[in-house]
Design a protein around this motif. Structure first.
Motif, short mmCIF file in Angstrom:
data_model
loop_
_atom_site.label_atom_id
_atom_site.label_comp_id
_atom_site.label_asym_id
_atom_site.label_seq_id
_atom_site.Cartn_x
_atom_site.Cartn_y
_atom_site.Cartn_z
N ARG A 84 8.03 114.88 -9.77
CA ARG A 84 8.02 116.15 -10.49
C ARG A 84 8.17 117.27 -9.46
O ARG A 84 7.20 117.90 -9.07
CB ARG A 84 6.72 116.29 -11.27
CG ARG A 84 6.72 117.35 -12.32
CD ARG A 84 5.47 117.19 -13.16
NE ARG A 84 5.34 118.20 -14.16
CZ ARG A 84 5.95 118.16 -15.34
NH1 ARG A 84 6.72 117.16 -15.63
NH2 ARG A 84 5.77 119.14 -16.20
N PRO A 85 9.42 117.52 -8.99
CA PRO A 85 9.62 118.45 -7.88
C PRO A 85 9.20 119.88 -8.19
O PRO A 85 8.86 120.63 -7.27
CB PRO A 85 11.11 118.39 -7.61
CG PRO A 85 11.67 117.33 -8.44
CD PRO A 85 10.64 116.88 -9.41
N LYS A 86 9.23 120.26 -9.46
CA LYS A 86 8.80 121.61 -9.82
C LYS A 86 8.05 121.54 -11.14
O LYS A 86 8.64 121.31 -12.19
CB LYS A 86 10.02 122.53 -9.94
CG LYS A 86 9.64 123.98 -10.09
CD LYS A 86 10.85 124.88 -9.98
CE LYS A 86 10.43 126.32 -10.04
NZ LYS A 86 11.58 127.21 -10.01
N ASP A 87 6.75 121.74 -11.08
CA ASP A 87 5.92 121.67 -12.27
C ASP A 87 6.24 122.85 -13.19
O ASP A 87 6.53 123.95 -12.72
CB ASP A 87 4.44 121.70 -11.86
CG ASP A 87 3.53 121.44 -13.04
OD1 ASP A 87 3.87 120.60 -13.89
OD2 ASP A 87 2.48 122.09 -13.13
N VAL A 88 6.18 122.63 -14.49
CA VAL A 88 6.53 123.66 -15.47
C VAL A 88 5.56 124.84 -15.39
O VAL A 88 5.97 126.00 -15.47
CB VAL A 88 6.52 123.06 -16.90
CG1 VAL A 88 6.80 124.13 -17.93
CG2 VAL A 88 7.53 121.94 -17.02
N TYR A 89 4.29 124.56 -15.22
CA TYR A 89 3.28 125.62 -15.25
C TYR A 89 3.08 126.29 -13.90
O TYR A 89 3.01 127.50 -13.81
CB TYR A 89 1.95 125.05 -15.75
CG TYR A 89 2.05 124.45 -17.14
CD1 TYR A 89 2.27 125.25 -18.25
CD2 TYR A 89 1.97 123.08 -17.33
CE1 TYR A 89 2.38 124.71 -19.51
CE2 TYR A 89 2.08 122.53 -18.59
CZ TYR A 89 2.28 123.35 -19.68
OH TYR A 89 2.41 122.81 -20.92
#
Length: 151
Positions: A84-89
């Motif tokens: 998950r290279p860039k978390d949504v939150y």
């Protein structure tokens, strides 16, 4: 000869997952969600355990080292290796392991449904999501074939 007579643990508990004790360390670690073969090799090397040894024959200290490395795996790897290279939150890179992975996946799909994204609508209706053709494949339901006209 004492090594061969050693009792084997058929289940080894790591991160709320029962691993098969009759498999090697690398293959057994892939039983944890979010851990593939490459990640399993990194974990075995960091825990300083032989990667081809049966995980059920390892002593308790080695299994504890594996547990510790699995818990701190996200800090040990580079950003490009995370799932998950860039978390949504938060926007920060994460590597999610275990039951959190399925929960996060469900949350992501629910977000897509909530914002009425194209992918979310496809998930809701049970259709193919990633652009596959649907004219002839992926048919579900009662009607499968083509009906002929009766003359």
């Amino acid at each position: 000869m004492a090594q061969e007579d050693q009792e084997i643990n058929y289940f080894v508990r790591v991160l709320n997952t029962d691993l098969d004790g009759t498999k090697s360390v690398i293959v057994a670690l892939t039983g944890i969600k979010g851990v593939g073969r490459h990640a399993a090799q990194i974990i075995a090397k960091a825990a300083e355990v032989p990667k081809h040894e049966l995980i059920g024959k390892l002593d308790e200290a080695s299994v504890d080292r594996i547990r510790e490395v699995v818990n701190t795996y996200a800090e040990r790897i580079p950003v490009w290796m995370t799932n998950r290279p860039k978390d949504v939150y938060t926007g920060a890179p994460k590597h999610i392991i275990g039951s959190d992975l399925s929960l996060t996946n469900e949350d992501d799909i629910n977000i897509l449904k909530k914002i009425r994204a194209y992918r979310g609508i496809r998930h809701e209706t049970g259709q193919k999501v990633r652009g596959q053709r649907t004219k002839s494949t992926g048919r579900t339901g009662l009607i499968v074939g083509v009906k002929r006209k009766t003359t």
